[in-house]
Design a protein around this motif. Structure first.
Motif, PDB file in Angstrom:
ATOM      1  N   LEU A  98      -4.896   2.524  18.546  1.00  0.00           N
ATOM      2  CA  LEU A  98      -5.434   2.444  17.188  1.00  0.00           C
ATOM      3  C   LEU A  98      -4.467   3.214  16.313  1.00  0.00           C
ATOM      4  CD1 LEU A  98      -7.528   2.168  14.840  1.00  0.00           C
ATOM      5  CD2 LEU A  98      -8.585   4.265  15.706  1.00  0.00           C
ATOM      6  N   VAL A  99      -4.001   2.589  15.236  1.00  0.00           N
ATOM      7  CA  VAL A  99      -3.162   3.280  14.252  1.00  0.00           C
ATOM      8  C   VAL A  99      -3.954   3.333  12.950  1.00  0.00           C
ATOM      9  CG1 VAL A  99      -0.934   3.329  13.088  1.00  0.00           C
ATOM     10  CG2 VAL A  99      -1.091   2.417  15.407  1.00  0.00           C
ATOM     11  N   PHE A 100      -4.151   4.545  12.443  1.00  0.00           N
ATOM     12  CA  PHE A 100      -5.036   4.772  11.296  1.00  0.00           C
ATOM     13  C   PHE A 100      -4.224   5.302  10.123  1.00  0.00           C
ATOM     14  CE2 PHE A 100      -8.173   7.339   8.900  1.00  0.00           C
ATOM     15  CZ  PHE A 100      -9.194   6.402   8.745  1.00  0.00           C
ATOM     16  N   TYR A 101      -4.243   4.574   9.000  1.00  0.00           N
ATOM     17  CA  TYR A 101      -3.462   4.930   7.816  1.00  0.00           C
ATOM     18  C   TYR A 101      -4.361   5.404   6.675  1.00  0.00           C
ATOM     19  CZ  TYR A 101       1.063   2.942   9.249  1.00  0.00           C
ATOM     20  OH  TYR A 101       2.263   2.691   9.861  1.00  0.00           O
ATOM     21  N   ASN A 102      -3.948   6.476   6.036  1.00  0.00           N
ATOM     22  CA  ASN A 102      -4.532   6.893   4.767  1.00  0.00           C
ATOM     23  C   ASN A 102      -3.643   6.322   3.662  1.00  0.00           C
ATOM     24  OD1 ASN A 102      -5.367   8.160   2.432  1.00  0.00           O
ATOM     25  ND2 ASN A 102      -4.802  10.230   3.089  1.00  0.00           N
ATOM     26  N   CYS A 103      -4.181   5.366   2.902  1.00  0.00           N
ATOM     27  CA  CYS A 103      -3.423   4.746   1.804  1.00  0.00           C
ATOM     28  C   CYS A 103      -4.164   4.910   0.479  1.00  0.00           C
ATOM     29  CB  CYS A 103      -3.189   3.260   2.103  1.00  0.00           C
ATOM     30  SG  CYS A 103      -2.237   2.967   3.590  1.00  0.00           S
ATOM     31  N   ILE A 104      -4.959   5.973   0.371  1.00  0.00           N
ATOM     32  CA  ILE A 104      -5.771   6.193  -0.831  1.00  0.00           C
ATOM     33  C   ILE A 104      -4.933   6.879  -1.909  1.00  0.00           C
ATOM     34  CG2 ILE A 104      -7.780   7.432  -1.742  1.00  0.00           C
ATOM     35  CD1 ILE A 104      -8.898   7.162   1.196  1.00  0.00           C
ATOM     36  N   ARG A 163      -4.569  -1.949  13.731  1.00  0.00           N
ATOM     37  CA  ARG A 163      -4.109  -1.011  12.703  1.00  0.00           C
ATOM     38  C   ARG A 163      -5.104  -1.046  11.542  1.00  0.00           C
ATOM     39  NH1 ARG A 163       1.946  -1.087  10.204  1.00  0.00           N
ATOM     40  NH2 ARG A 163       1.267  -2.838   8.916  1.00  0.00           N
ATOM     41  N   VAL A 164      -5.556   0.117  11.135  1.00  0.00           N
ATOM     42  CA  VAL A 164      -6.573   0.248  10.079  1.00  0.00           C
ATOM     43  C   VAL A 164      -5.965   0.999   8.899  1.00  0.00           C
ATOM     44  CG1 VAL A 164      -8.799   1.298   9.483  1.00  0.00           C
ATOM     45  CG2 VAL A 164      -8.481   0.257  11.740  1.00  0.00           C
ATOM     46  N   CYS A 165      -6.059   0.411   7.702  1.00  0.00           N
ATOM     47  CA  CYS A 165      -5.585   1.073   6.475  1.00  0.00           C
ATOM     48  C   CYS A 165      -6.769   1.247   5.531  1.00  0.00           C
ATOM     49  CB  CYS A 165      -4.508   0.230   5.785  1.00  0.00           C
ATOM     50  SG  CYS A 165      -3.073  -0.113   6.813  1.00  0.00           S
ATOM     51  N   VAL A 166      -7.114   2.492   5.228  1.00  0.00           N
ATOM     52  CA  VAL A 166      -8.142   2.784   4.220  1.00  0.00           C
ATOM     53  C   VAL A 166      -7.409   2.989   2.902  1.00  0.00           C
ATOM     54  CG1 VAL A 166      -9.983   4.359   3.527  1.00  0.00           C
ATOM     55  CG2 VAL A 166      -9.630   3.842   5.958  1.00  0.00           C
ATOM     56  N   LEU A 215       0.840  -1.202   0.000  1.00  0.00           N
ATOM     57  CA  LEU A 215       0.000   0.000   0.000  1.00  0.00           C
ATOM     58  C   LEU A 215       0.876   1.254   0.000  1.00  0.00           C
ATOM     59  CD1 LEU A 215      -2.686  -0.978   2.704  1.00  0.00           C
ATOM     60  CD2 LEU A 215      -2.911  -1.141   0.220  1.00  0.00           C
ATOM     61  N   THR A 216       0.354   2.326  -0.575  1.00  0.00           N
ATOM     62  CA  THR A 216       1.061   3.609  -0.578  1.00  0.00           C
ATOM     63  C   THR A 216       0.602   4.429   0.625  1.00  0.00           C
ATOM     64  OG1 THR A 216       1.110   3.570  -2.989  1.00  0.00           O
ATOM     65  CG2 THR A 216       1.518   5.694  -1.934  1.00  0.00           C
ATOM     66  N   VAL A 217       1.505   4.659   1.551  1.00  0.00           N
ATOM     67  CA  VAL A 217       1.140   5.387   2.774  1.00  0.00           C
ATOM     68  C   VAL A 217       1.180   6.893   2.509  1.00  0.00           C
ATOM     69  CG1 VAL A 217       1.768   5.867   5.171  1.00  0.00           C
ATOM     70  CG2 VAL A 217       2.002   3.543   4.256  1.00  0.00           C
TER      71      VAL A 217
END
Length: 243
Positions: free
Chosen positions: A66-72, A107-110, A50-52
């Motif tokens: 909670l670790v929240f990633y924007n990978c859009i 850990r959540v990656c959107v 994924l592209t962080v």
């Protein structure tokens, strides 16, 4: 019996996507969210494949993170909707899918989704985020954690065996013993769920000649059978409330 402060977490990676679509007179609601969730631990590598584009870490009030990633990439979802997705995830973490307990260490990656130029709004993305998280959580080998307490019992030597037997019948693990004059001190780790009537039981076994103290030690994974029973009870109670 007292209400036990269980926690929920996950043991493997899972992905889910959810499309929220509601059409009524005038503007509707539309949001679609693709999400990957993983068990979080300190020092883990960045998300694979994924592209962080952004990362937020939240120390949760009830313990864990909670670790929240924007990978859009490619503007599939406007960045202004990410706080709404996060809000949906956090709402479900306040009331976990298994027992309604707090969720920790995830850990959540959107990483993808869709939006509509007219119908997409904050509430739509909050709902889509919550439901995607709920579905992924159920597929990620969810685990109930229970509070375990360190218990110290001081009792007459001749009653040591009976007291140890009682602790073990409560799923307790005896970790050591010590001598204090004519008394024995027993140290054990016992799940809080099993301690609600220990005081009266100990008084009965020892004719009031023993004393104990206890303090919180850690959260530990619950045995599968007990977890299944607990989740079934929660499902039943939830269904009754909705009925």
């Amino acid at each position: 019996k007292p209400r036990i402060p269980y926690r929920e977490t996950i043991r493997k990676t899972a992905e889910a996507n959810y499309r929220h679509k509601k059409q009524s007179g005038g503007a509707g609601q539309f949001a679609e969210v693709f999400m990957r969730i993983e068990p979080f631990y300190e020092g883990m590598a960045e998300p694979a494949g994924l592209t962080v584009r952004g990362r937020e870490v939240f120390n949760l009030d009830w313990g864990g993170k909670l670790v929240f990633y924007n990978c859009i990439v490619g503007g599939a979802i406007d960045s202004r909707f990410l706080p709404s997705i996060l809000k949906g995830v956090m709402e479900k973490m306040h009331e976990g899918p298994l027992t309604g307990s707090y969720v920790r260490d995830v850990r959540v990656c959107v990483y993808d989704g869709k939006m509509h130029p007219v119908d997409s709004n904050d509430i739509s993305f909050k709902i889509a985020g919550l439901q995607a998280f709920r579905q992924a959580f159920q597929q990620a080998d969810p685990q109930v954690l229970e509070p375990v307490y360190h218990v110290e019992v001081t009792c007459p030597e001749d009653l040591t065996g009976a007291v140890m037997g009682d602790l073990q019948s409560r799923r307790g693990i005896v970790e050591g013993m010590d001598t204090e004059g004519h008394f024995q001190k027993i140290m054990a780790k016992v799940p809080l769920a099993e301690m609600h009537d220990f005081s009266s039981s100990l008084r009965s076994i020892t004719q009031g000649r023993a004393k104990f103290k206890m303090h919180f030690d850690s959260y530990q994974p619950m045995a599968y059978e007990l977890q299944r029973k607990l989740t079934e009870e929660y499902s039943r109670a939830s269904a009754e409330i909705l009925a």
